[in-house]
Design a protein around this motif. Structure first.
Motif, PDB file in Angstrom:
ATOM      1  N   PHE A  21       1.952  -6.216   3.082  1.00 54.16           N
ATOM      2  CA  PHE A  21       1.517  -7.110   4.149  1.00 54.16           C
ATOM      3  C   PHE A  21       0.720  -8.245   3.541  1.00 54.16           C
ATOM      4  O   PHE A  21       0.264  -8.162   2.410  1.00 54.16           O
ATOM      5  N   ASP A  22       0.599  -9.328   4.280  1.00 56.25           N
ATOM      6  CA  ASP A  22      -0.121 -10.511   3.827  1.00 56.25           C
ATOM      7  C   ASP A  22      -1.455 -10.626   4.550  1.00 56.25           C
ATOM      8  O   ASP A  22      -1.577 -10.256   5.709  1.00 56.25           O
ATOM      9  N   ILE A  68       0.840  -1.176   0.000  1.00 56.37           N
ATOM     10  CA  ILE A  68       0.000   0.000   0.000  1.00 56.37           C
ATOM     11  C   ILE A  68       0.886   1.240   0.000  1.00 56.37           C
ATOM     12  O   ILE A  68       1.981   1.229   0.546  1.00 56.37           O
ATOM     13  N   SER A  69       0.415   2.275  -0.633  1.00 52.28           N
ATOM     14  CA  SER A  69       1.246   3.455  -0.834  1.00 52.28           C
ATOM     15  C   SER A  69       1.262   4.411   0.352  1.00 52.28           C
ATOM     16  O   SER A  69       2.214   5.164   0.527  1.00 52.28           O
ATOM     17  N   LEU A  74     -11.179 -10.369   5.961  1.00 50.77           N
ATOM     18  CA  LEU A  74      -9.830 -10.833   6.294  1.00 50.77           C
ATOM     19  C   LEU A  74      -9.168  -9.854   7.252  1.00 50.77           C
ATOM     20  O   LEU A  74      -8.434 -10.247   8.151  1.00 50.77           O
ATOM     21  N   ILE A  75      -9.418  -8.596   7.021  1.00 53.00           N
ATOM     22  CA  ILE A  75      -8.923  -7.514   7.872  1.00 53.00           C
ATOM     23  C   ILE A  75     -10.079  -6.540   8.038  1.00 53.00           C
ATOM     24  O   ILE A  75     -10.753  -6.207   7.061  1.00 53.00           O
ATOM     25  N   GLU A  76     -10.324  -6.086   9.264  1.00 53.74           N
ATOM     26  CA  GLU A  76     -11.437  -5.167   9.497  1.00 53.74           C
ATOM     27  C   GLU A  76     -10.976  -3.986  10.332  1.00 53.74           C
ATOM     28  O   GLU A  76     -10.623  -4.132  11.505  1.00 53.74           O
ATOM     29  N   ILE A 127     -10.447  -5.576   4.327  1.00 53.40           N
ATOM     30  CA  ILE A 127     -10.423  -6.461   3.159  1.00 53.40           C
ATOM     31  C   ILE A 127     -11.555  -7.458   3.330  1.00 53.40           C
ATOM     32  O   ILE A 127     -11.564  -8.232   4.288  1.00 53.40           O
ATOM     33  N   GLY A 128     -12.519  -7.435   2.414  1.00 52.31           N
ATOM     34  CA  GLY A 128     -13.670  -8.329   2.469  1.00 52.31           C
ATOM     35  C   GLY A 128     -13.692  -9.283   1.296  1.00 52.31           C
ATOM     36  O   GLY A 128     -13.207  -8.968   0.206  1.00 52.31           O
TER      37      GLY A 128
END
Length: 71
Positions: free
Chosen positions: A33-34, A1-2, A22-24, A9-10
């Motif tokens: 990042f993973d 990411i910049s 996945l990330i909220e 991430i949905g």
């Protein structure tokens, strides 16, 4: 990411139904990042992931990409 910011991430199915996050609302520094998705309980097929970000400078961005789950 910049740029650094708060990200979500949905995962969505082909009909646009929400599957999981996945990330909220997690703060991430700029860089790489993973995020790992365990789709063992879902059938093979086309899914979409959507990344939404609210950056520290107040700007927002989102991107949606296709992903293929094969078993």
């Amino acid at each position: 990411i910049s740029k650094s910011g708060v990200f979500t991430i949905g995962i969505y199915d082909i009909l646009g139904h929400f599957i999981t996050n996945l990330i909220e609302n997690e703060f991430k520094e700029s860089g790489s990042f993973d995020a790992h998705w365990d789709g063992t309980d879902l059938p093979s097929g086309v899914y979409f992931y959507k990344i939404q970000g609210l950056f520290t400078d107040g700007t927002q961005a989102s991107i949606t990409k296709k992903i293929l789950l094969l078993k």
